[in-house]
Design a protein around this motif. Structure first.
Motif, PDB file in Angstrom:
ATOM      1  N   UNK A 270       0.831  -1.202   0.000  1.00 13.25           N
ATOM      2  CA  UNK A 270       0.000   0.000   0.000  1.00 13.25           C
ATOM      3  C   UNK A 270       0.870   1.258   0.000  1.00 13.25           C
ATOM      4  N   UNK A 271       0.438   2.244  -0.750  1.00 12.27           N
ATOM      5  CA  UNK A 271       1.153   3.506  -0.736  1.00 12.27           C
ATOM      6  C   UNK A 271       2.153   3.668  -1.867  1.00 12.27           C
ATOM      7  N   UNK A 272       2.322   2.624  -2.708  1.00 13.08           N
ATOM      8  CA  UNK A 272       3.245   2.719  -3.834  1.00 13.08           C
ATOM      9  C   UNK A 272       2.480   2.938  -5.138  1.00 13.08           C
ATOM     10  N   UNK A 273       3.029   3.758  -6.016  1.00 21.37           N
ATOM     11  CA  UNK A 273       2.510   3.918  -7.360  1.00 21.37           C
ATOM     12  C   UNK A 273       3.682   4.045  -8.310  1.00 21.37           C
ATOM     13  N   UNK A 274       3.410   3.953  -9.615  1.00 18.62           N
ATOM     14  CA  UNK A 274       4.478   4.042 -10.612  1.00 18.62           C
ATOM     15  C   UNK A 274       4.382   5.357 -11.376  1.00 18.62           C
ATOM     16  N   UNK A 275       5.494   6.113 -11.431  1.00 18.90           N
ATOM     17  CA  UNK A 275       5.480   7.360 -12.207  1.00 18.90           C
ATOM     18  C   UNK A 275       5.787   7.064 -13.667  1.00 18.90           C
ATOM     19  N   UNK A 276       4.914   7.512 -14.540  1.00 20.15           N
ATOM     20  CA  UNK A 276       5.120   7.324 -15.970  1.00 20.15           C
ATOM     21  C   UNK A 276       4.602   8.511 -16.742  1.00 20.15           C
ATOM     22  N   UNK A 277       4.911   8.532 -18.032  1.00 21.17           N
ATOM     23  CA  UNK A 277       4.468   9.619 -18.899  1.00 21.17           C
ATOM     24  C   UNK A 277       2.950   9.518 -19.082  1.00 21.17           C
ATOM     25  N   UNK A 278       2.277  10.649 -18.929  1.00 25.93           N
ATOM     26  CA  UNK A 278       0.824  10.708 -19.118  1.00 25.93           C
ATOM     27  C   UNK A 278       0.500  10.388 -20.577  1.00 25.93           C
ATOM     28  N   UNK A 279      -0.398   9.418 -20.804  1.00 27.60           N
ATOM     29  CA  UNK A 279      -0.838   9.129 -22.168  1.00 27.60           C
ATOM     30  C   UNK A 279      -2.328   8.803 -22.160  1.00 27.60           C
TER      31      UNK A 279
END
Lengths: 349, 349
Positions: A270-279
């Motif tokens: 919990x609490x983790x997300x992945x940063x990626x380019x908005x598409x």
């Protein structure tokens, strides 16, 4: 504390590490990074099954092209594990069967303190204490906890700008490094234990970023996004082109679980997300399209190969940090390392 | 470009600016900051009505205690406006009636490009071009837009770690400064216009942060959070104590609109939120308590004075950036400026 490069005698200060990007950081790239005086990390990620073959390929590369200054008792690279998802038994088996263990093991995202403890002690035992334990943290609380359960040799201080996975609640390196370094030093002095090394990650793409993290108190820098545009990266051309194209990194990337869900890479603590380019995948999710419909479109994009990352129509995941706007050219990984140390001067406006 | 301190001849490099914190940055603090060789900004904020009195008080302080090196044609301070909410007619009237205009005017958060254009030209006209125009931006797109409509003399580059209001979509200074500086330089060279100065804000609290932003390409640093713990800040003791108490700034602060709603400070352009210390008001909002109930509790806390910020029971807004964990002592604003320049050495572990 002795300079951190003393522990990795083939390296040159300031220490540059190639982050263990799952699927992307393979034997050629880590060999190139370490050959240039950095330290490359093979990505075992959550799937340890590919590790023996990757290590064997690296050994062949090393035999063909030895790295001057490499010690005789360890491989001049590291291996990275995503702790919550990887199998410790398989990992320790793979490491203990090696003629030489890696110089460092990078542990990220345990689901609990006791799991981090098991991994640190398991790796140390399997490698007869030859592999240094690097632990990636993104807040003070996790760092103090890691000191208690894993006695890291090195902290990777991960700032909010990092690409790929990290905690939603986090600070950028500008405040995170000094607060974390102060807190860890205080703990170590108070408890009479040695002060670990500090490697900063998240938002660094060129020599300016490296010099900044040194000023903030780090001993070196780890980079992922910049190495997405290395010639040796194991990466689809569509993905790499999307990285080169993205500008205004704070606007054009976002930390989210949308891409995880579409790719089926679930199970993060919990609490983790992945940063990626908005598409379009993210934009559609934000607009409230159903998951089923978004997934259908994602799978179509997946089937379209590099076109799945096409400008204006991109749906495929492009994990990258906010430094993506500084990545404008593909280069040899070794030259990237030298640029980061200021040995190759990059012309700017 | 000439050194930025040449334009503000009472200042010492690297340039340290005291951010115009609404209600908090008053005449005593800006006098202390500028007296120490920085540049203090009075906060007009959204309410220009208090500006004449604050400027008059500053003039009295300046007469009693002149600032060496201050030019004869401007006041050795700046004034900050929150553009979307302030009245341009009142602002230009107040500035044009002054015997001496401020050396700089800091413009933040316009609701449109044309509004920013009106403010920049209105201020230049009212001050006969004597006040330099500083424009705060947090992404590349806004910076290029500002170049076109406002020709800023200085950009304040606001990173995601900044306390108080800023854009949700933003990068930390580690990647934002180099990408923005490169993009602005390219625009200026391509269009044959002068390159503005660059002052970084967001997550800086001590000399390490200042040195880092210089390495990243900025000419100086602006700070808010650190000056919340200045002796001269116009701040409730409860608020200041909450700042001193907060640690682990990435975990303990959040950018949100919860506090705006509870305080009734609404009207911010879309995409802006205020970063503050997480407390019961935020936790309850997250838990889904009704706004009416949360507001009732907020007003009770407001009536309780400093106890509204009491540890464990805090409900009152504590706007602060992620650098809040580095702020551990109250000091004179002038000493803070000197610490930031490295002239006063702070003992650390």
């Amino acid at each position: 504390m002795a300079s951190i490069t003393a522990s990795y005698p083939w390296t040159t200060a300031p220490l540059i590490a190639g982050a263990p990007m799952r699927l992307i950081s393979g034997p050629s790239m880590v060999h190139a990074i370490s050959s240039a005086g950095g330290i490359g990390f093979l990505a075992a990620g959550t799937d340890v099954s590919t590790l023996p073959e990757n290590l064997s390929t690296f050994q062949s590369l090393l035999s063909a092209s030895p790295i001057p200054g490499a010690p005789s008792d360890v491989l001049p690279i590291g291996v990275g594990f995503i702790v919550w998802g990887a199998d410790l038994t398989l990992a320790t088996k793979a490491l203990s069967e090696l003629p030489l263990p890696p110089a460092a093991v990078w542990l990220f995202a345990p689901s609990s303190s006791s799991e981090l403890n098991s991994w640190a002690s398991g790796i140390r035992s399997a490698t007869k204490n030859k592999s240094k334990i690097w632990v990636q943290v993104s807040c003070i609380a996790d760092a103090i906890d890691a000191l208690k359960v894993a006695q890291p040799d090195v902290f990777i201080i991960q700032g909010a700008d990092a690409g790929g996975h990290g905690r939603y609640a986090s600070a950028g390196l500008i405040s995170l490094i000094p607060e974390l370094v102060d807190a860890v030093r205080l703990y170590c002095v108070t408890n009479g234990v040695g002060v670990p090394g500090f490697i900063a990650a998240g938002g660094i793409a060129d020599e300016r970023g490296v010099n900044a993290v040194l000023a903030l108190g780090a001993d070196g820098a780890a980079l992922g996004t910049r190495f997405l545009a290395a010639e040796e990266a194991v990466i689809r051309k569509g993905y790499q082109d999307a990285v080169l194209r993205a500008v205004d990194g704070g606007n054009s990337t976002v930390r989210t679980d949308v891409y995880d869900k579409l790719r089926g890479t679930v199970g993060w603590p919990e609490g983790y997300g992945g940063r990626g380019v908005v598409n379009l995948s993210y934009a559609d999710a934000l607009q409230g399209i159903s998951f089923e419909e978004n997934e259908k479109l994602y799978k179509l994009a997946e089937g379209a190969g590099d076109k799945g990352w096409e400008e204006g129509n991109a749906r495929m995941t492009t994990y990258a940090g906010t430094a993506v706007g500084l990545v404008k050219t593909v280069a040899k990984a070794g030259d990237i390392v030298k640029e980061l140390r200021g040995e190759i001067v990059v012309k700017r406006i």
